[in-house]
Design a protein around this motif. Sequence first.
Motif, PDB file in Angstrom:
ATOM      1  N   HIS A 210      14.574  60.066  39.900  1.00  0.00           N
ATOM      2  CA  HIS A 210      13.400  60.279  39.046  1.00  0.00           C
ATOM      3  C   HIS A 210      13.794  60.308  37.569  1.00  0.00           C
ATOM      4  O   HIS A 210      13.339  59.482  36.801  1.00  0.00           O
ATOM      5  N   THR A 212      12.922  61.863  35.021  1.00  0.00           N
ATOM      6  CA  THR A 212      11.864  61.889  34.015  1.00  0.00           C
ATOM      7  C   THR A 212      12.208  62.791  32.837  1.00  0.00           C
ATOM      8  O   THR A 212      11.640  62.632  31.756  1.00  0.00           O
ATOM      9  N   ILE A 236       6.175  58.626  40.132  1.00  0.00           N
ATOM     10  CA  ILE A 236       5.839  59.326  38.887  1.00  0.00           C
ATOM     11  C   ILE A 236       4.369  59.096  38.532  1.00  0.00           C
ATOM     12  O   ILE A 236       3.742  59.921  37.858  1.00  0.00           O
ATOM     13  N   HIS A 261       5.079  62.396  32.563  1.00  0.00           N
ATOM     14  CA  HIS A 261       4.402  61.164  32.960  1.00  0.00           C
ATOM     15  C   HIS A 261       4.105  60.282  31.749  1.00  0.00           C
ATOM     16  O   HIS A 261       4.315  59.056  31.785  1.00  0.00           O
ATOM     17  N   ARG A 264       7.100  58.232  30.598  1.00  0.00           N
ATOM     18  CA  ARG A 264       7.933  57.689  31.664  1.00  0.00           C
ATOM     19  C   ARG A 264       8.487  56.303  31.350  1.00  0.00           C
ATOM     20  O   ARG A 264       9.671  56.034  31.617  1.00  0.00           O
TER      21      ARG A 264
END
Length: 363
Positions: A210, A212, A236, A261, A264
């Motif tokens: 991920h 993020t 995501i 988000h 991202r």
Amino acid sequence: MSERAVLHVKGRILVGPEEVRDELWVVDGRISYDRPVDARDVRTVEGWALPGLVDAHCHVGLDSHGAIPQHMAEKQALTDREAGTLLIRDAGSPSDTRWIDDREDLPKIIRAGRHIARTRRYIRNYAWEIEPEDLVAYVAQEARRGDGWVKLVGDWIDRDLGDLSACWPREAVEAGIAEAHRLGARVTAHCFAEDSLRDLVEAGIDCVEHATGLTDDLIPLFVSHGVAIVPTLVNIATFPALADGGESRFPRWSAHMRRLHERRYDTVRNAYDAGIPVYVGTDAGGTLPHGLVAAEVAELVTAGLPPVDALAATTWAARAWLGRPGLTEGAPADLVVYDTDPRADVRALAAPRRIVLNGRVTG
């Protein structure tokens, strides 16, 4: 001399992003670039051929409630196969899926064992939930059960804090990663937020899922340590809905998830521009459906990766990273054939013309 049935694939064979051949032959389930002299019963497939696609973050045998029966896991694997995914790095599952290894009609799986999480700091029924003093023992256990990978949960919501926070103290992850490496396994970790990343990378982690929370100040650290990321952008995309669902109880967490988000694509593009290896993973299983590999490649292009590099992240580069062959002489014939050049438009991945697994045309 006995006659052998062979498969002839012709058109454009994308051995690499720039290496293109006109044809290959499949004999006894393996690739050859020399026509077999005893070939008589020849089946021909034409088009643009790629190595079987890689989903480097997938969960077979897992749904939103935990482990699932074998017939449901089989359906998941078949869905991935029909999407062209012929190699999966299973990034954590409570199910025993070793039976898949005996099935030549299902994708090959590289397992990371079961997730290892902090007590009450992950999705119920998914992980071994333990305290830091037990981390080394559980890492050793999953390293022996897996196929060269171990999966940690690096961060999760802390309900007392009301936000994401790191799950493990620095000394615990150092000892756990060292134990995995001693046993010949690489380590990856689920990480949404920022604050677990420095400790994990400096402790020697090999990959972050991920990612993020990857910020500009952390990018050079990832580069210097050679740490890869698997962004799972199709997962995501669910962050806003998750944030809406948690707003009343955890407003701080919800706001954090929305920020992660919103940036991202910038996060992934900045990582790529800096030279961090980026690979395709869908996070299928759990709450996401299987068969999303084409969508994830398209998301990487949206994030700013050149199409050929987004394609490499699920083909040539991904297979090299996982230590599995592509379209090389003598390799298992795992390939996908398309009507058009996927290097020119990665949307071609969504419509495989033929799928060949272990030398057999399956779709």
